[in-house]
Design a protein around this motif. Sequence first.
Motif, PDB file in Angstrom:
ATOM      1  N   SER A  48       0.830  -1.210   0.000  1.00  9.96           N
ATOM      2  CA  SER A  48       0.000   0.000   0.000  1.00  9.96           C
ATOM      3  C   SER A  48       0.861   1.256   0.000  1.00  9.96           C
ATOM      4  CB  SER A  48      -0.908   0.033   1.232  1.00  9.96           C
ATOM      5  OG  SER A  48      -1.747  -1.079   1.240  1.00  9.96           O
ATOM      6  N   GLN A  98      -9.030  -0.911   0.116  1.00  9.14           N
ATOM      7  CA  GLN A  98      -9.346  -2.233   0.634  1.00  9.14           C
ATOM      8  C   GLN A  98     -10.742  -2.336   1.244  1.00  9.14           C
ATOM      9  OE1 GLN A  98      -6.325  -3.928   3.015  1.00  9.14           O
ATOM     10  NE2 GLN A  98      -7.681  -5.272   4.126  1.00  9.14           N
ATOM     11  N   ASP A 180      -6.179  -1.282  -4.370  1.00  9.00           N
ATOM     12  CA  ASP A 180      -5.405  -1.778  -3.222  1.00  9.00           C
ATOM     13  C   ASP A 180      -6.233  -2.797  -2.445  1.00  9.00           C
ATOM     14  OD1 ASP A 180      -3.764  -2.238  -1.126  1.00  9.00           O
ATOM     15  OD2 ASP A 180      -3.680  -0.166  -0.410  1.00  9.00           O
ATOM     16  N   GLU A 181      -5.981  -4.065  -2.706  1.00 11.69           N
ATOM     17  CA  GLU A 181      -6.720  -5.175  -2.077  1.00 11.69           C
ATOM     18  C   GLU A 181      -8.228  -4.934  -2.114  1.00 11.69           C
ATOM     19  OE1 GLU A 181      -5.083  -7.219   1.086  1.00 11.69           O
ATOM     20  OE2 GLU A 181      -3.234  -6.065   1.214  1.00 11.69           O
TER      21      GLU A 181
HETATM   22 MG   LIG Z   1      -2.210  -2.659   2.406  1.00 13.46          MG
END
Ligand SMILES: [Mg+2]
Lengths: 336, 355
Positions: A48, A98, A180-181
């Motif tokens: 990240s 995320q 990001d995820e």
């Molecule tokens: Mg992360």
Amino acid sequence: MATLLEVKGLETQFFTQDGVVHAVNGISYTLDEGETLAIVGESGCGKSVGVMSLIRLIPIPPGKVVAGEVWFDGKDLLKLSDDEIRQVRGNRIAMIFQDPMTSLNPVLTIGKQLTEAMQLHLGMDKEQARKRAVELLELVGIPGADKRLDEYPHQFSGGMRQRVMIAMGLSCNPQLLIADEPTTALDVTIQAQIVDLVKELKEKIGMAIIWITHDLGVVAGIAERVIVMYAGLIVEEAEVHDLYGKPLHPYTLGLLKSMPRLDLGKDAKLIPIEGLPPDLVDFPEGCPFAARCKYRVDRCFTENPPIEYVTPTHRVACWRWEAVHEELKANGGSHD
Amino acid sequence: MLQFIVRRILWAIPVLLAVTFFTFALVRAIPGGPFDFAGDRSLPPSVVANLEAKYHLSDPLWQQFCSYLIGDTVCRPGDDSGRASKGVLLGDLGPSFRYRGRTVNDIIATALPISFQLGMMAMMLGIGIGIPFGVLAALKHNTWIDYSATLVAILGVSVSNVVLGPVLIWFFALKLGWFPVATWAAEPLFSGIADKYIAASEQIPMWVNIIPKPTVDFFMHAALPVFALGTALSATIARMTRGSLLQVIREDYIRTARSKGLRERAVVVRHALKNSLIPVVTILGPMFAGVLTGTFVIELIFAIPGLGRHFVNSIGNRDYPVVLGTTLLYGVAIVIANMLVDITYAWLDPRVRLE
Ligand SMILES: [Mg+2]
Ligand SMILES: Nc1ncnc2c1ncn2[C@@H]1O[C@H](COP(=O)(O)OP(=O)(O)O)[C@@H](O)[C@H]1O
């Protein structure tokens, strides 16, 4: 394909009370226009921070990008003024995060959150932006879009919120979407839907994607190329089929072994990687993976291997990659 | 919404009844009685007995409570003294023991508007200074602006009005002569209505007194006490706002807002402020209730004839009806303030529904 993004020697640190956290330690990679690149690695390895550094979303202080260059569209993003980087954010490079539960503002309507980037970057007025917001929600598969714009995030399910985030990311037609995820916080069936949605949108729109995940299982379906990160470093990079078929770094091998696989059935044993990643404050001298590595030799504790190309598309940072390779060949190419 | 308010009021009734009961019991449990002294001299026992009989203090406690609550006509039939109370439930708070010939309702009707005006202006000043300074301190987190704002806020909280009040009077009133030294100078805005009551020598109703005529004299008198009280409130509000905003600014959705390329100002104003005010509103409620019903210290220092002193003096005087009346009033103020807090919550946060 033309190069869209070139990252050179990016280093990001956090200056905390416990010392300097070496979150990202000099990573370099490139991304072509319209390409999908996956970044994988255990939680805390700097994925990240690595991508947030690109558009300077790192909280300063305590964070700071201490070295490197990020070339995008002929400019080094790290050298732009605050105003100039804001022109890039949400416009040319968009990001989705995320946790869709916490990434949307609970007190603003979806419509307001969705239209604000378009009003800012595309110069649309309220009405135009709203019209496009309806189209976007339809595009990401949210039915009844016109009504739902006036609802608040808590009225949406987790999967729907992530669809909203994706719609938000795509609203200004970015050249690069950083995810990001995006599926980590969702349950498995919803995960698959989101992956399919992004693939479909990519076909339609053609933006480049950086897809971050700690789950190698997701990667195969979506990415063309994979970067494996460990302790803030790139330890291996390869095309997807090479990474699965011929992994060269013991860490990559470990990740593959710890991944559940459909083709091996339910009974196949998952072997987690033993030990913990190194302390990023008190960074080890040699290879950061040495303490957990089955293939290690003395040298691994004193010298950190530089990342080097083994084939034109496959690079690895390991003194012992040949041993890994030989062993796999002897096993008939299977790492199980 | 209406349903919510009605339900809240229904809920408040048992609470206020309990408050009445316990205050009634407690205040009578304090040793001494209302007629032990007249000024500095103690009264002869026969006089005390007479007075106590007159105010029914020699009746059984249950009967006293009964007639306090639902009135003399029900609980004390045959009372022909002409001073029969209608009971708290009908809004009659009874006679004061200390201020002969005045009812508690009269006392509140005269004093509450003054406290209300002072408290309202101080609250506006407190919010008007507190929130912007809190936001500024949070935005300039860990810079000299933050440190000086925090320092001022800490001073504001810790330098009590007992000190600040006299200093203000000494400097701005006595030395510079810019403001009057003390007292309050409110005339009712609807002076015509007030005059009618005065002509009929009746108590002016509270609502007429509450809205002041905005004269220069009024504001000159109000300036120092409002400043003293308002800055003290603003210090607390600023600290809360700063803390809350610093919390909110670390939320994921703020990062999302930044990732859209919004300016920092838009991020704060549009995305952070509303969220960060939610906890601030929580303290504003009780603060409001407390300040509007009178602040003892400020009113004492500036010789303002508000309600604050009645809260304190009535206990020393064992003026039971005034103790009960002011306590109940405070209870009602708390109930209303909390209701306003909940309504504000619902407005700030769509997840909160008034049900
Ligand atoms: Mg992360
Ligand atoms: N604001 C911060 N302050 C201090 N350390 C941080 C901060 N943000 C991230 N880090 C550290 O940077 C490292 C990399 O974090 P991150 O990039 O979030 O990992 P991940 O690969 O799971 O995305 C972690 O060790 C984390 O503790």
